[in-house]
Design an enzyme around this catalytic site. Structure first.
Site, PDB file in Angstrom:
ATOM      1  N   CYS A 150       7.210   7.386  -0.381  1.00 57.41           N
ATOM      2  CA  CYS A 150       7.023   9.012  -0.093  1.00 57.41           C
ATOM      3  C   CYS A 150       6.012   8.809   0.873  1.00 57.41           C
ATOM      4  CB  CYS A 150       6.159   9.802  -0.585  1.00 57.41           C
ATOM      5  SG  CYS A 150       7.460   9.922  -2.738  1.00 57.41           S
ATOM      6  N   ARG A 151       4.384   8.663   0.878  1.00 56.82           N
ATOM      7  CA  ARG A 151       3.649   8.847   1.893  1.00 56.82           C
ATOM      8  C   ARG A 151       3.450   7.774   2.774  1.00 56.82           C
ATOM      9  NH1 ARG A 151      -1.283   9.944  -1.812  1.00 56.82           N
ATOM     10  NH2 ARG A 151      -0.256   7.919  -3.293  1.00 56.82           N
ATOM     11  N   SER A 152       3.099   6.430   2.017  1.00 55.20           N
ATOM     12  CA  SER A 152       3.594   5.127   3.595  1.00 55.20           C
ATOM     13  C   SER A 152       4.551   4.782   4.245  1.00 55.20           C
ATOM     14  CB  SER A 152       3.135   3.866   2.557  1.00 55.20           C
ATOM     15  OG  SER A 152       3.501   3.371   1.591  1.00 55.20           O
ATOM     16  N   ASN A 204       4.816   3.792  -2.423  1.00 57.85           N
ATOM     17  CA  ASN A 204       5.549   2.666  -1.210  1.00 57.85           C
ATOM     18  C   ASN A 204       7.213   3.124  -1.264  1.00 57.85           C
ATOM     19  OD1 ASN A 204       6.411  -0.354   0.493  1.00 57.85           O
ATOM     20  ND2 ASN A 204       5.924   1.725   1.966  1.00 57.85           N
ATOM     21  N   CYS A 256       0.619   3.291   0.139  1.00 55.29           N
ATOM     22  CA  CYS A 256      -0.106   5.286  -1.046  1.00 55.29           C
ATOM     23  C   CYS A 256       0.556   4.085  -2.396  1.00 55.29           C
ATOM     24  CB  CYS A 256       1.188   6.084  -0.522  1.00 55.29           C
ATOM     25  SG  CYS A 256       2.514   5.614  -0.840  1.00 55.29           S
ATOM     26  N   ASP A 307       0.163  13.400  -2.207  1.00 55.15           N
ATOM     27  CA  ASP A 307       1.684  13.041  -2.785  1.00 55.15           C
ATOM     28  C   ASP A 307       2.590  13.868  -2.781  1.00 55.15           C
ATOM     29  OD1 ASP A 307       3.611  11.137  -4.030  1.00 55.15           O
ATOM     30  OD2 ASP A 307       2.295  10.028  -5.683  1.00 55.15           O
TER      31      ASP A 307
END
Length: 158
Positions: A12-14, A10, A7, A124
């Protein structure tokens, strides 16, 4: 199988996808044959733990977090079998960073593994609310379950 989630920063999402997939692979007894990592396309947060709101959401669902933010590197294109972008923006950046055209085939959108959700991208949540973080975890659970099904059916690389 070596998988890398990517993401923007690096945090939040990934890292959420990395955490969830690692836990689910462990539950399925597949962790010894898989490597999961995450990285960002920007260096805004290198060395930081995931966003506290993401850590809280993951912890509430029983997941444990152990990664720190890092930047995508050229060697990642050689070290990983599949590189999963969280959205089109990060996919474009990964294509730009890819050191050789023949390695582009490793790139996929993470949501291509969803079975219950119809999102094309993982949104995001950084500027969002608690419910946005919760939705991202729900979405990466779906992605992770899809990846595991593909691993079991040996169709992940097809």
């Amino acid at each position: 199988m070596r998988l890398l989630f990517v993401c923007l920063g690096n945090i939040c999402r990934s890292p959420a996808a990395e955490t969830v997939l690692r836990e689910l692979l462990d539950r399925e007894g597949l962790s010894s044959s898989s490597t999961v990592d995450s990285a960002g396309t920007t260096g805004y947060h290198i060395g930081e733990e995931p966003d506290p709101r993401m850590r809280q959401e993951l912890a509430q669902r029983g997941y444990k977090q152990w990664s720190r933010a890092r930047l995508v590197e050229a060697k990642d294109f050689y070290d990983f079998d599949i590189i999963l972008a969280m959205d089109q923006q990060n996919m474009r950046e990964l294509r730009r960073l890819c050191p050789k055209p023949e390695l582009l085939s490793k790139l996929r959108l993470a949501c291509s593994f969803c079975s219950r959700h119809h999102d094309s991208e993982v949104p995001d949540p950084y500027y969002g609310s608690k419910s946005d973080f919760a939705y991202v975890v729900t979405l990466v659970e779906d992605i992770s379950e899809g990846i595991i099904q593909n691993l079991k059916q040996k169709t992940l690389l097809t």
